[in-house]
Design an enzyme around this catalytic site. Structure first.
Site, PDB file in Angstrom:
ATOM      1  N   LYS A  89       5.527  -4.330   6.766  1.00 50.75           N
ATOM      2  CA  LYS A  89       3.974  -4.638   6.278  1.00 50.75           C
ATOM      3  C   LYS A  89       4.099  -5.653   5.416  1.00 50.75           C
ATOM      4  CE  LYS A  89       1.136  -3.393   3.401  1.00 50.75           C
ATOM      5  NZ  LYS A  89       0.262  -4.705   3.135  1.00 50.75           N
ATOM      6  N   GLY A 147       7.627  -6.266  -4.752  1.00 55.35           N
ATOM      7  CA  GLY A 147       6.170  -6.449  -5.476  1.00 55.35           C
ATOM      8  C   GLY A 147       6.136  -5.958  -6.716  1.00 55.35           C
ATOM      9  N   SER A 148       4.845  -5.315  -7.312  1.00 54.36           N
ATOM     10  CA  SER A 148       4.698  -5.037  -8.638  1.00 54.36           C
ATOM     11  C   SER A 148       5.328  -3.945  -9.171  1.00 54.36           C
ATOM     12  CB  SER A 148       3.267  -5.011  -8.914  1.00 54.36           C
ATOM     13  OG  SER A 148       2.693  -3.936  -8.235  1.00 54.36           O
ATOM     14  N   THR A 149       5.746  -3.842 -10.238  1.00 59.02           N
ATOM     15  CA  THR A 149       6.391  -2.872 -11.209  1.00 59.02           C
ATOM     16  C   THR A 149       5.471  -1.506 -10.945  1.00 59.02           C
ATOM     17  OG1 THR A 149       7.864  -3.962 -12.493  1.00 59.02           O
ATOM     18  CG2 THR A 149       7.446  -1.752 -13.154  1.00 59.02           C
ATOM     19  N   GLU A 150       4.279  -1.783 -11.118  1.00 58.61           N
ATOM     20  CA  GLU A 150       3.189  -0.591 -10.975  1.00 58.61           C
ATOM     21  C   GLU A 150       3.111  -0.153  -9.671  1.00 58.61           C
ATOM     22  OE1 GLU A 150      -0.530  -2.537 -10.953  1.00 58.61           O
ATOM     23  OE2 GLU A 150      -1.751  -0.678 -10.988  1.00 58.61           O
ATOM     24  N   VAL A 151       3.295  -0.731  -8.459  1.00 57.49           N
ATOM     25  CA  VAL A 151       3.192   0.064  -6.992  1.00 57.49           C
ATOM     26  C   VAL A 151       4.622   0.444  -7.123  1.00 57.49           C
ATOM     27  CG1 VAL A 151       2.932  -0.609  -4.727  1.00 57.49           C
ATOM     28  CG2 VAL A 151       1.321  -1.445  -6.465  1.00 57.49           C
ATOM     29  N   GLY A 152       5.747  -0.197  -7.281  1.00 57.17           N
ATOM     30  CA  GLY A 152       6.828   0.067  -7.145  1.00 57.17           C
ATOM     31  C   GLY A 152       7.174   1.654  -7.805  1.00 57.17           C
ATOM     32  N   GLU A 184      12.383  -4.134  -5.379  1.00 57.82           N
ATOM     33  CA  GLU A 184      12.593  -5.529  -6.153  1.00 57.82           C
ATOM     34  C   GLU A 184      11.284  -5.689  -7.103  1.00 57.82           C
ATOM     35  OE1 GLU A 184      15.267  -7.065  -6.407  1.00 57.82           O
ATOM     36  OE2 GLU A 184      16.508  -6.545  -4.671  1.00 57.82           O
ATOM     37  N   CYS A 205       9.361 -13.992  -8.590  1.00 62.51           N
ATOM     38  CA  CYS A 205       9.634 -12.925  -9.721  1.00 62.51           C
ATOM     39  C   CYS A 205      10.533 -13.120 -10.707  1.00 62.51           C
ATOM     40  CB  CYS A 205      10.278 -11.645  -8.918  1.00 62.51           C
ATOM     41  SG  CYS A 205      11.445 -11.928  -7.675  1.00 62.51           S
ATOM     42  N   GLU A 260       4.253  -9.698 -17.074  1.00 60.53           N
ATOM     43  CA  GLU A 260       4.467 -10.628 -16.259  1.00 60.53           C
ATOM     44  C   GLU A 260       2.961 -11.083 -15.735  1.00 60.53           C
ATOM     45  OE1 GLU A 260       5.389  -9.487 -11.884  1.00 60.53           O
ATOM     46  OE2 GLU A 260       7.047 -10.783 -12.276  1.00 60.53           O
TER      47      GLU A 260
HETATM   48  P1  NAI Z   1       1.285  -5.389  -5.164  1.00 59.93           P
HETATM   49  O1  NAI Z   1       2.712  -4.839  -5.842  1.00 59.93           O
HETATM   50  O2  NAI Z   1       0.092  -4.667  -5.148  1.00 59.93           O
HETATM   51  O3  NAI Z   1       1.558  -5.871  -3.613  1.00 59.93           O
HETATM   52  C1  NAI Z   1       2.882  -6.131  -3.061  1.00 59.93           C
HETATM   53  C2  NAI Z   1       2.857  -5.533  -1.780  1.00 59.93           C
HETATM   54  O4  NAI Z   1       2.574  -3.930  -1.929  1.00 59.93           O
HETATM   55  C3  NAI Z   1       1.826  -5.766  -0.984  1.00 59.93           C
HETATM   56  O5  NAI Z   1       2.227  -5.751   0.516  1.00 59.93           O
HETATM   57  C4  NAI Z   1       0.836  -4.614  -0.907  1.00 59.93           C
HETATM   58  O6  NAI Z   1      -0.038  -4.185   0.255  1.00 59.93           O
HETATM   59  C5  NAI Z   1       1.478  -3.621  -1.054  1.00 59.93           C
HETATM   60  N1  NAI Z   1       1.171  -2.544  -1.926  1.00 59.93           N
HETATM   61  C6  NAI Z   1       0.005  -2.387  -2.650  1.00 59.93           C
HETATM   62  N2  NAI Z   1      -0.182  -1.059  -3.091  1.00 59.93           N
HETATM   63  C7  NAI Z   1       0.687  -0.276  -2.296  1.00 59.93           C
HETATM   64  C8  NAI Z   1       0.693   1.278  -2.334  1.00 59.93           C
HETATM   65  N3  NAI Z   1      -0.270   1.904  -3.317  1.00 59.93           N
HETATM   66  N4  NAI Z   1       1.452   1.720  -1.744  1.00 59.93           N
HETATM   67  C9  NAI Z   1       2.158   0.823  -0.761  1.00 59.93           C
HETATM   68  N5  NAI Z   1       2.198  -0.156  -0.764  1.00 59.93           N
HETATM   69  C10 NAI Z   1       1.196  -0.948  -1.375  1.00 59.93           C
HETATM   70  O7  NAI Z   1       1.124  -6.781  -5.798  1.00 59.93           O
HETATM   71  P2  NAI Z   1      -0.130  -7.575  -6.118  1.00 59.93           P
HETATM   72  O8  NAI Z   1      -1.275  -6.571  -6.443  1.00 59.93           O
HETATM   73  O9  NAI Z   1      -0.241  -8.476  -5.030  1.00 59.93           O
HETATM   74  O10 NAI Z   1       0.066  -8.273  -7.480  1.00 59.93           O
HETATM   75  C11 NAI Z   1       0.030  -8.081  -8.768  1.00 59.93           C
HETATM   76  C12 NAI Z   1       1.236  -8.393  -9.512  1.00 59.93           C
HETATM   77  O11 NAI Z   1       2.431  -7.800  -9.098  1.00 59.93           O
HETATM   78  C13 NAI Z   1       1.348 -10.126  -9.609  1.00 59.93           C
HETATM   79  O12 NAI Z   1       0.421 -10.490 -10.662  1.00 59.93           O
HETATM   80  C14 NAI Z   1       2.867  -9.911 -10.020  1.00 59.93           C
HETATM   81  O13 NAI Z   1       2.920  -9.569 -11.459  1.00 59.93           O
HETATM   82  C15 NAI Z   1       3.455  -8.755  -9.328  1.00 59.93           C
HETATM   83  N6  NAI Z   1       4.173  -9.187  -7.906  1.00 59.93           N
HETATM   84  C16 NAI Z   1       5.656  -9.438  -8.072  1.00 59.93           C
HETATM   85  C17 NAI Z   1       6.131  -9.743  -7.062  1.00 59.93           C
HETATM   86  C18 NAI Z   1       7.720  -9.754  -6.794  1.00 59.93           C
HETATM   87  O14 NAI Z   1       7.991 -10.505  -6.080  1.00 59.93           O
HETATM   88  N7  NAI Z   1       8.312  -9.279  -7.705  1.00 59.93           N
HETATM   89  C19 NAI Z   1       5.386 -10.192  -5.856  1.00 59.93           C
HETATM   90  C20 NAI Z   1       4.026 -10.122  -5.681  1.00 59.93           C
HETATM   91  C21 NAI Z   1       3.587  -9.456  -6.809  1.00 59.93           C
HETATM   92 MG    MG Z   2      -1.837  -4.702  -6.176  1.00 58.88          MG
END
Ligand code: NAI
Ligand code: MG
Length: 505
Positions: free
Chosen positions: A203, A256-261, A278, A312, A409
């Site tokens: 995804k 992705g984000s720590t919050e969603v992790g 990650e 990241c 971050e």
């Molecule tokens: P995000 O963590 O929401 O999105 C990353 C991925 O997770 C996307 O594919 C999204 O569709 C998916 N996702 C979102 N919510 C989900 C859920 N509840 N269940 C399953 N999958 C879900 O990140 P977002 O909102 O785009 O960015 C927010 C912050 O996250 C950024 O400002 C940055 O600080 C951090 N981030 C860190 C990344 C990294 O490489 N470590 C990459 C992207 C964002």
């Molecule tokens: Mg998000």
């Protein structure tokens, strides 16, 4: 020097082949076929340099997730993939890498249009990175091994046992990737999983789904069998969450984000899925007093401004020894002021916009919170007046450890700079973070570097460089930066289960 409207060039028109690709009907890749979402729903894709809609993609719903999981399950349980000769899987992954290479220019353009990064950067980092990643992991397909062991199992007089451990693919994996390096992140996820014989549901992020869809076309063209890779575009809260909760999935790999992790960890716990994460970072750049100032200025500027700071491991907290602080920060301010912002397809652009309006607002909000808490903006600190999602390269000083700009971050081109006197003090400051992804140390004092390295809580420590990654070098985080490591042998371990076999002989 302030940037005005006319300073941002117009986005050149994409090539006709890319226009044809992004104009295609919104589709999902399920069981080797391009299909519409059952609901018929679609999502808009925007060019971050202009803010205008450039494409629509399908929004996968729960029924589509079910279809994709069923296809991946069938390809795993009864399809050819795990049963295929490892050398044949290796050959298919090489074929895919060759196809990426053949379409490198097109991928660089798609990635630039979708994410905002420059086509040039995409062409030297993202696209060859993805190609090399498939090649590196292809080689692992033929190198999976187990072990035999001696046992001391007692109680059965005269009995002998033949005992060994075999590695088997973990099964059906869902891979949820972010928008900062869309194609490369897809490769980091798919390549090791496919090499060991897993089947996948990828995804991509809703902001940047295009390169994954193009990759899907090449996956079919390479001859990777139906159902082995399924690609679902859609939103995180719906498509992503449905994948994480689905009982038919064995493992979730997420960047992705720590919050969603954290949400994913909790949701996946209900079905005890394997989870690798990650997550975010707030990586320190530590400059010791002997460091070469010019080298540090260039290195620290790249550490934070590469990919508009949306990395990241971005070197977002700068700690410079008091004796050279002013010179380093002046050099960095000058360097930041000279970076030419513009649209990714314009050859003169050095830094593109951020990925989305939301990200631009988030980053500007952080800068504002820093100002309110008493930080000073030395350079940048605002968006040029332009409809694209640009933020000027920003350096903040007079910051204190408890400020949000130091703790959280930002994921944008924003650096916070602080002074230190003693090594103990900088170690404490560097580690004073919930994150532990990367760190860099700038010095020619070998002994000082070796003394610092073990004290820094981070998954990667660079010395006199930053953001260097390699498929053979484990990548991941301490603390809230994640769980598990990608790349190298350890990535193979992450996509395999161990099976102990004990045979009475
Ligand atoms: P995000 O963590 O929401 O999105 C990353 C991925 O997770 C996307 O594919 C999204 O569709 C998916 N996702 C979102 N919510 C989900 C859920 N509840 N269940 C399953 N999958 C879900 O990140 P977002 O909102 O785009 O960015 C927010 C912050 O996250 C950024 O400002 C940055 O600080 C951090 N981030 C860190 C990344 C990294 O490489 N470590 C990459 C992207 C964002
Ligand atoms: Mg998000």
């Amino acid at each position: 020097m302030s940037t005005v409207l006319s300073d941002i060039a117009a986005q050149p028109a994409p090539s006709s082949s890319v226009r044809a690709f992004i104009g295609k009907k919104p589709r999902l890749l399920i069981n080797g076929e391009w299909v519409e979402a059952r609901s018929g729903k679609t999502l808009a894709v925007f060019d971050p340099a202009t803010g205008s809609e450039i494409a629509r993609v399908a929004e996968a719903g729960v029924e589509d997730v079910d279809r994709a999981v069923a296809a991946a399950r069938a390809a795993f349980e009864s399809g050819p993939w795990p049963e295929m000769l490892p050398a044949a899987r290796e050959a298919l992954l090489w074929r895919l890498a060759d196809l990426i290479e053949q379409h490198a220019a097109e991928f660089a353009e798609i990635e630039s249009l979708d994410n905002g990064k420059t086509r040039f950067m995409a062409s030297i980092v993202d696209v060859p990175g993805a190609r090399n990643y498939f090649r590196y992991m292809a080689g692992w397909a033929t190198k999976i091994e187990g072990t035999t062991m001696q046992t001391s199992i007692g109680g059965v007089p005269g009995a002998k046992f033949h005992t060994y451990v075999a590695r088997e693919p973990v099964g059906v994996v869902a891979q949820i990737v972010p928008w900062n390096f869309p194609l490369a992140m897809a490769a980091w996820k798919l390549a090791p999983a496919l090499a060991v014989g897993c089947t996948c549901i990828l995804k991509p992020a809703e902001q940047t789904p295009l390169s994954a869809l193009r990759l899907g076309e090449l996956i079919r063209e390479a001859g990777i069998p139906p159902g082995v890779v399924n690609i679902l575009t859609g939103l995180g809260e719906t498509t992503g969450a449905a994948l994480v909760a689905h009982p038919g999935i064995d493992k979730i790999a997420f960047t992705g984000s720590t919050e969603v992790g954290k949400l994913i960890s909790k949701s996946a716990a209900d079905t005890v899925k394997r989870v690798s994460l990650e997550l975010g970072g707030k990586s320190p750049v530590i400059v010791l007093p002997d460091a070469d100032v010019n080298g540090v200025v260039g290195g620290a500027a790249n550490a934070i401004f590469f990919n508009s700071g949306q990395v990241c491991t971005a070197g977002s907290r700068l700690y410079v020894h008091r004796t050279i602080f002013d010179r380093v920060v002046e050099g960095l301010s000058a360097a930041a002021g000279e970076i030419r912002l513009g649209p990714g397809l314009d050859q003169a652009t050095q830094m593109g916009p951020l990925v989305s309006k939301e990200q631009q607002e988030r980053v500007l909000g952080y800068i504002e919170s820093g100002r309110k808490q008493g930080a000073a903006v030395l350079t940048g600190g605002e968006a040029p007046s332009h409809p694209g999602y640009f933020v000027k390269p920003t350096i903040m000083v007079n910051v204190r450890p408890e400020m949000r700009v130091v703790r959280e971050e930002i994921f944008g081109p924003v650096l916070v700079a602080q002074r230190f006197d003693q090594l103990d003090e900088v170690v404490k400051a560097a580690n004073d973070s919930p994150y532990g992804l990367g760190a860099s140390i700038w010095t020619n004092n070998l002994s000082a570097a070796h003394r610092l390295i073990p004290r820094i809580k981070a998954g990667t420590v660079w010395v006199n460089c930053h953001n260097m990654v390699d498929p053979n070098m484990p990548f991941g985080g301490f603390k809230q930066s994640g769980v598990g490591r990608e790349h190298g042998r350890v990535a193979i371990d992450m996509y395999t289960e161990l099976k102990s076999v004990c045979m009475l002989v």
